[in-house]
Enzyme design. Structure first.
Site, PDB file in Angstrom:
ATOM      1  N   LEU A 148       0.864  -1.171   0.000  1.00 32.30           N
ATOM      2  CA  LEU A 148       0.000   0.000   0.000  1.00 32.30           C
ATOM      3  C   LEU A 148       0.905   1.228   0.000  1.00 32.30           C
ATOM      4  O   LEU A 148       1.988   1.220   0.590  1.00 32.30           O
ATOM      5  CB  LEU A 148      -0.897   0.034   1.248  1.00 32.30           C
ATOM      6  CG  LEU A 148      -1.927  -1.094   1.400  1.00 32.30           C
ATOM      7  CD1 LEU A 148      -2.693  -0.921   2.709  1.00 32.30           C
ATOM      8  CD2 LEU A 148      -2.889  -1.129   0.224  1.00 32.30           C
ATOM      9  N   ASP A 149       0.441   2.295  -0.630  1.00 29.82           N
ATOM     10  CA  ASP A 149       1.202   3.542  -0.594  1.00 29.82           C
ATOM     11  C   ASP A 149       1.329   4.027   0.844  1.00 29.82           C
ATOM     12  O   ASP A 149       0.513   3.693   1.703  1.00 29.82           O
ATOM     13  CB  ASP A 149       0.502   4.615  -1.427  1.00 29.82           C
ATOM     14  CG  ASP A 149       0.441   4.272  -2.901  1.00 29.82           C
ATOM     15  OD1 ASP A 149       1.290   3.480  -3.352  1.00 29.82           O
ATOM     16  OD2 ASP A 149      -0.460   4.789  -3.592  1.00 29.82           O
ATOM     17  N   LYS A 150       2.325   4.850   1.081  1.00 32.57           N
ATOM     18  CA  LYS A 150       2.584   5.376   2.420  1.00 32.57           C
ATOM     19  C   LYS A 150       1.330   5.960   3.052  1.00 32.57           C
ATOM     20  O   LYS A 150       1.012   5.691   4.217  1.00 32.57           O
ATOM     21  CB  LYS A 150       3.684   6.427   2.352  1.00 32.57           C
ATOM     22  CG  LYS A 150       3.944   7.145   3.673  1.00 32.57           C
ATOM     23  CD  LYS A 150       4.986   8.239   3.518  1.00 32.57           C
ATOM     24  CE  LYS A 150       5.188   9.007   4.824  1.00 32.57           C
ATOM     25  NZ  LYS A 150       6.205  10.080   4.686  1.00 32.57           N
ATOM     26  N   ARG A 190      -5.490   5.523  -7.728  1.00 32.38           N
ATOM     27  CA  ARG A 190      -5.204   6.956  -7.837  1.00 32.38           C
ATOM     28  C   ARG A 190      -5.124   7.386  -9.303  1.00 32.38           C
ATOM     29  O   ARG A 190      -5.669   8.425  -9.702  1.00 32.38           O
ATOM     30  CB  ARG A 190      -3.905   7.276  -7.111  1.00 32.38           C
ATOM     31  CG  ARG A 190      -3.942   6.952  -5.625  1.00 32.38           C
ATOM     32  CD  ARG A 190      -2.549   6.941  -4.998  1.00 32.38           C
ATOM     33  NE  ARG A 190      -1.948   8.269  -5.000  1.00 32.38           N
ATOM     34  CZ  ARG A 190      -0.690   8.501  -4.638  1.00 32.38           C
ATOM     35  NH1 ARG A 190       0.110   7.494  -4.292  1.00 32.38           N
ATOM     36  NH2 ARG A 190      -0.222   9.742  -4.636  1.00 32.38           N
TER      37      ARG A 190
END
Length: 326
Positions: free
Chosen positions: A150-152, A250
């Site tokens: 997962l992204d930060k 996104r």
């Protein structure tokens, strides 16, 4: 810098101190280049950092200028601290929100702000470091058992393998699109339809290397999107991944004119008090990699996203039906 000062510095615990004399043929060489020629296993940029931090001395006096010229006969001493990369894969105890765990795998609810894997700018304090501290077997697994990321600033559920057999099976299941991953998102704009699918290839943005984009020749990527509720300028969405490309939700939402709230990289603006991208890995389902039994998990919205969700809920038509659990 004297010996006592260096020994008392925590960074020096794994350091090696080397000393050498400048040869006549090296007269006039820049200090950073001289160090790079003598210590070729380290990058010049890392050695420059050591100079600037005061870890290099010439004839017993600390120097901090990389451009200083060396002269024959000078005795140069350097304390070679490990590079950030070499220190990255170390156990770091941290509190992990573990939703499920057995001998083969664990499911964690990752908070926003936690980086999953060490990378430039984040060589420590990552989920990988926490996993290495959580169980000894993680050190024997590629990426400490991490099979997807997962992204930060994305919160929510991740599955992590605890054994190599489980890691192989989970990796294959993800590649075969047998792992169900559902996200909740807040985005800009009002969709014209209640549900749709974005099937558009994703690759590196040709203009900005830090972004991904829908590009010809990119890797196939498919996302199912459904509207949970919509206000005048914002919407709450449920997104289901069929593939797992970098930044997929996104990119696909931005491509459709609905960038995530507060996702500055893809054109999202702050709203509803959110300071990070409004994306949460809400549901995760897969077959157990060893015994095959079906597993399904849900993670409630983090506090910041839950508050934003409620704000939109209160303002949206039909808000009584809006729920992050439905």
């Amino acid at each position: 810098m004297d010996d006592t000062e260096a020994d008392e510095t925590p960074e020096a615990a794994d350091a090696e101190r080397r000393s050498a004399r400048v040869e006549p043929a090296e007269h006039g060489e820049r200090l950073d280049r001289w160090l790079a020629l003598r210590h070729g296993e380290f990058s010049r940029s890392h050695l420059q950092g050591l100079v600037e931090a005061g870890w290099v001395s010439v004839d017993g006096r600390v120097v901090t200028s990389c451009s200083r010229r060396v002269a024959p006969g000078q005795q140069i001493e350097v304390t070679l601290l490990p590079t950030p990369e070499s220190r990255a894969f170390r156990p770091e105890p941290m509190t992990l929100a573990i939703v499920f765990e057995d001998e083969h795998l664990l499911v964690v609810d990752k908070p926003a702000g936690l980086v999953v894997h060490p990378a430039p700018g984040n060589w420590s304090g990552t989920l990988l470091n926490g996993l290495l501290a959580h169980h000894a077997g993680a050190s024997a697994l590629p990426r400490a058992g991490i099979v997807h990321r997962l992204d930060k600033d994305t919160s929510g559920l991740m599955v992590v393998a605890r054994t190599l057999v489980a890691m192989t099976a989970l990796t294959r299941a993800i590649a075969a699109r047998e792992v169900q991953r559902e996200y909740l998102a807040l985005a800009h704009g009002v969709p014209r339809q209640q549900a749709w699918t974005v099937d558009a290839p994703i690759g590196r943005d040709p203009v900005s290397r830090v972004r991904m984009a829908v590009v010809p020749g990119g890797k196939p990527a498919r996302t199912d999107i459904a509207v949970v509720a919509a206000g005048d300028a914002l919407c709450a969405l449920r997104c289901r991944l069929h593939t797992g490309r970098t930044h997929q939700i996104r990119v696909h939402l931005a491509h459709q004119g609905h960038p995530l709230v507060s996702d500055a990289l893809y054109g999202g603006r702050p709203a509803l008090g959110l300071e990070r991208q409004a994306l949460h890995a809400h549901r995760l389902g897969f077959a157990h990699p060893i015994d095959g039994r079906p597993l399904a998990f849900e993670a409630a919205l983090a506090a910041d996203l839950a508050a934003a969700w409620q704000q939109l809920s209160a303002a949206a038509p039909g808000s009584d039906t809006m729920s992050a659990k439905g």
